[in-house]
Write a protein that holds these residues in place. Sequence first.
Motif, PDB file in Angstrom:
ATOM      1  N   PRO A  18       0.821  -1.152   0.015  1.00 19.12           N
ATOM      2  CA  PRO A  18       0.089  -0.075  -0.051  1.00 19.12           C
ATOM      3  C   PRO A  18       0.595   1.397  -0.059  1.00 19.12           C
ATOM      4  O   PRO A  18       2.210   1.309   0.376  1.00 19.12           O
ATOM      5  CB  PRO A  18      -0.774  -0.103   1.475  1.00 19.12           C
ATOM      6  N   LEU A  19       0.361   2.319  -0.487  1.00 17.49           N
ATOM      7  CA  LEU A  19       0.872   3.657  -0.432  1.00 17.49           C
ATOM      8  C   LEU A  19       0.650   4.005   1.012  1.00 17.49           C
ATOM      9  O   LEU A  19      -0.319   4.409   1.631  1.00 17.49           O
ATOM     10  CB  LEU A  19       0.095   4.791  -1.302  1.00 17.49           C
ATOM     11  N   VAL A  20       1.952   4.311   1.578  1.00 20.11           N
ATOM     12  CA  VAL A  20       1.931   4.914   3.275  1.00 20.11           C
ATOM     13  C   VAL A  20       2.153   6.363   3.345  1.00 20.11           C
ATOM     14  O   VAL A  20       3.035   6.922   2.776  1.00 20.11           O
ATOM     15  CB  VAL A  20       2.831   3.957   3.915  1.00 20.11           C
ATOM     16  N   LEU A  21       1.149   7.140   3.836  1.00 19.75           N
ATOM     17  CA  LEU A  21       1.268   8.361   3.915  1.00 19.75           C
ATOM     18  C   LEU A  21       1.334   8.979   5.409  1.00 19.75           C
ATOM     19  O   LEU A  21       0.165   8.825   6.133  1.00 19.75           O
ATOM     20  CB  LEU A  21      -0.078   9.219   3.445  1.00 19.75           C
ATOM     21  N   PRO A  22       2.246   9.124   6.081  1.00 21.00           N
ATOM     22  CA  PRO A  22       2.555   9.691   7.212  1.00 21.00           C
ATOM     23  C   PRO A  22       1.662  10.945   7.539  1.00 21.00           C
ATOM     24  O   PRO A  22       1.288  11.479   6.553  1.00 21.00           O
ATOM     25  CB  PRO A  22       3.812  10.086   7.472  1.00 21.00           C
ATOM     26  N   GLY A  23       1.284  11.128   8.580  1.00 24.03           N
ATOM     27  CA  GLY A  23       0.438  12.583   8.917  1.00 24.03           C
ATOM     28  C   GLY A  23       1.021  13.448   9.597  1.00 24.03           C
ATOM     29  O   GLY A  23       1.210  13.364  10.663  1.00 24.03           O
ATOM     30  N   THR A 216      -3.464   5.877   5.866  1.00 30.36           N
ATOM     31  CA  THR A 216      -3.073   6.931   6.681  1.00 30.36           C
ATOM     32  C   THR A 216      -3.195   6.666   8.159  1.00 30.36           C
ATOM     33  O   THR A 216      -3.530   5.369   8.512  1.00 30.36           O
ATOM     34  CB  THR A 216      -3.924   8.102   6.123  1.00 30.36           C
ATOM     35  N   PHE A 217      -3.048   7.559   9.018  1.00 26.41           N
ATOM     36  CA  PHE A 217      -2.828   7.411  10.364  1.00 26.41           C
ATOM     37  C   PHE A 217      -3.617   8.107  11.212  1.00 26.41           C
ATOM     38  O   PHE A 217      -3.683   8.270  12.284  1.00 26.41           O
ATOM     39  CB  PHE A 217      -1.285   7.553  10.751  1.00 26.41           C
ATOM     40  N   GLY A 218      -4.271   9.127  10.775  1.00 21.22           N
ATOM     41  CA  GLY A 218      -4.967  10.106  11.493  1.00 21.22           C
ATOM     42  C   GLY A 218      -4.080  10.709  12.444  1.00 21.22           C
ATOM     43  O   GLY A 218      -3.088  11.098  12.110  1.00 21.22           O
ATOM     44  N   PRO A 219      -4.495  11.254  13.537  1.00 22.52           N
ATOM     45  CA  PRO A 219      -3.801  11.640  14.459  1.00 22.52           C
ATOM     46  C   PRO A 219      -2.833  10.943  15.435  1.00 22.52           C
ATOM     47  O   PRO A 219      -2.261  11.448  16.354  1.00 22.52           O
ATOM     48  CB  PRO A 219      -4.667  12.356  15.438  1.00 22.52           C
ATOM     49  N   GLU A 220      -2.744   9.829  15.015  1.00 23.02           N
ATOM     50  CA  GLU A 220      -1.963   8.745  15.655  1.00 23.02           C
ATOM     51  C   GLU A 220      -0.471   9.331  15.881  1.00 23.02           C
ATOM     52  O   GLU A 220       0.132   9.160  16.908  1.00 23.02           O
ATOM     53  CB  GLU A 220      -1.930   7.335  15.137  1.00 23.02           C
ATOM     54  N   MET A 221       0.137   9.877  14.651  1.00 16.82           N
ATOM     55  CA  MET A 221       1.505  10.050  14.842  1.00 16.82           C
ATOM     56  C   MET A 221       1.789  11.196  15.773  1.00 16.82           C
ATOM     57  O   MET A 221       2.607  11.313  16.591  1.00 16.82           O
ATOM     58  CB  MET A 221       2.281  10.410  13.708  1.00 16.82           C
ATOM     59  N   GLN A 222       0.977  12.269  15.771  1.00 11.43           N
ATOM     60  CA  GLN A 222       0.863  13.394  16.586  1.00 11.43           C
ATOM     61  C   GLN A 222       0.901  12.987  17.940  1.00 11.43           C
ATOM     62  O   GLN A 222       1.393  13.505  18.956  1.00 11.43           O
ATOM     63  CB  GLN A 222      -0.024  14.433  16.162  1.00 11.43           C
ATOM     64  N   ARG A 223       0.013  12.289  18.313  1.00 10.99           N
ATOM     65  CA  ARG A 223      -0.272  11.436  19.699  1.00 10.99           C
ATOM     66  C   ARG A 223       0.906  10.663  20.131  1.00 10.99           C
ATOM     67  O   ARG A 223       1.281  11.126  21.425  1.00 10.99           O
ATOM     68  CB  ARG A 223      -1.603  10.639  19.660  1.00 10.99           C
ATOM     69  N   TYR A 224       1.526   9.996  19.353  1.00 10.49           N
ATOM     70  CA  TYR A 224       2.654   9.129  19.501  1.00 10.49           C
ATOM     71  C   TYR A 224       3.937  10.184  19.857  1.00 10.49           C
ATOM     72  O   TYR A 224       4.730  10.142  20.861  1.00 10.49           O
ATOM     73  CB  TYR A 224       3.302   8.388  18.461  1.00 10.49           C
TER      74      TYR A 224
END
Length: 238
Positions: A18-23, A216-224
């Motif tokens: 899949p195309l992986v798009l960080p947020g 996509t990851f929604g807000p998960e990277m910001q929360r991480y």
Amino acid sequence: MTAATFRALHHGRAAGDPLVLPGPWDAASARVFADAGFPALATPSAGIAASLGYEDGSTPADEMFAAVARIARAVSVPVSADVEGGYGLAPSELVGRLLEAGVVGCNLEDSEGHGTLKDPQRHADWLAEVRAEAGDALVINARVDTFLVGTGDPADAVHRARLYVAAGADCVYPLLAPIEVLPALREGIAGPLNMAAGPSRESVAELGRRGATRITFGPEMQRYASGAIGDLAAKLRA
């Protein structure tokens, strides 16, 4: 980067790739992801809201577009923007503001207010207007909120998705769809399918195996990142 470049990343992908798009939620995080080699990025409205001090869904349109523009200016890869339900803007103004911000794609959701699904045909008609205004200049990712605020019926999600694809959406995004229904969604929906993953390689790999085209990851990277900063702060105070 153009929408054509971004659109091409969605097609011709091998199964399980899949195309992986960080947020990214700000310019600094966008640079980190671009420098890591990701070919495109997708901003999360909730992550940007948190970075600006707002609750999810409460960011003023002007502040959201300004934040998105800072992210797009910071990197040389394509950027897609989550602009929620379009902030009540007419399609012509919405498209104009997205292009002015420098993005080549957008997320548009089919729920509103306090968790109410929009009429699918009316929403499809609105998406068709957005497509007509944008031409080929934007990759439209139509979010389907059946599993978020609707019945959770996969048949409803497929029905909505088909209407949105017919209206000109490039990709559909059944938010919070359980992973076990992904094969049924894949079978029933033509074209690219976006799924949300947790910030782990295992989550991404499993969704890819089950038919997701785009992750996509929604807000998960910001929360991480916020959690990591919290851990650091605790250690400094110890």
